[in-house]
Design an enzyme around this catalytic site. Structure first.
Site, PDB file in Angstrom:
ATOM      1  CB  THR A  39      -0.948  -0.013   1.210  1.00 34.82           C
ATOM      2  OG1 THR A  39      -1.748  -1.204   1.164  1.00 34.82           O
ATOM      3  CG2 THR A  39      -1.864   1.204   1.190  1.00 34.82           C
ATOM      4  CG  ASP A  45      -3.552  -2.233  -1.953  1.00 35.48           C
ATOM      5  OD1 ASP A  45      -4.529  -2.749  -2.556  1.00 35.48           O
ATOM      6  OD2 ASP A  45      -3.638  -1.783  -0.793  1.00 35.48           O
TER       7      ASP A  45
END
Length: 210
Positions: free
Chosen positions: A16, A83
């Site tokens: 992330t 992600d």
């Protein structure tokens, strides 16, 4: 031409963080998995055998819905950076499920995967188990505070095996044990340069170890 980039790797590796950094660099829309929405996740980490099927089923349906509502409408129209790779459902299912539950899950996954857009590039972030455990501890998510080291080790092995035979899209592998993308501008520039080269086809995507 707009690109769709996916960042993947084991829990805690920094997916992330890199996704958010790249979203700014590439003026891209970030697609971030909301892990905390899974109501079975805390129970799964307490009793994986009992709650694995519910946990994995919720995840595959949640990810599919996100792919349909966020990725599919923008694919080819603007830059996207996610992600997670939808195929991660396979990695976790094969690690956590068995028998009839695994067979049923794979049937469900197969039907959904046919309708999920493929990325232009997958960036696989690697790290050793010590690094992963340290990063998991630092981010201090409540449901990860008693994370089983052996589970992370097994998961890392499963990721390594999966990407060793991965051919669905171009793949760029980055070793992150000594990599600090947030604080090290040189490392960040090198990673961004490798990604740009891979997308442009200037170089065969290979292992990048900084």
């Amino acid at each position: 031409m707009p690109h769709y980039i996916v960042i993947e790797g084991v829990i805690g590796v920094g997916k992330t963080t890199l996704t958010r950094l790249l979203a700014r660099t590439f003026s891209a829309t970030p697609v971030l998995e909301v892990v905390e929405e899974n109501p079975f996740l805390s129970a799964f980490y307490t009793d994986r055998e009992r709650y694995a099927f519910q946990t994995q089923t919720f995840f595959v349906l949640s990810r599919f819905r996100q792919q349909q509502t966020q990725v599919a409408p923008l694919r080819g129209r603007s830059n996207l950076i996610s992600d997670y790779l939808f195929a991660k459902n396979e990695i976790f299912a094969r690690l956590n499920l068995q028998g009839d539950e695994l067979e049923l899950f794979e049937q469900l996954y197969g039907v959904l995967a046919e309708r999920v857009p493929q990325p232009d590039l997958v960036v696989y972030l690697q790290a050793d188990v010590d690094t992963l455990m340290t990063r998991i501890a630092l981010r201090d998510r409540p449901f990860e505070r008693d994370m089983d080291r052996q589970y992370i080790s097994d998961l890392r092995d499963a990721y390594e095996e999966f990407f060793a035979r991965y051919t669905a899209t171009p793949l760029l592998t980055i070793a992150t044990d000594t990599l600090n993308l947030v604080r090290d501008p040189q490392a960040r520039a090198q990673v961004i340069g490798q990604i740009r080269a891979a997308l442009a086809g200037y170089a065969q995507p290979t292992l990048l170890d900084l």
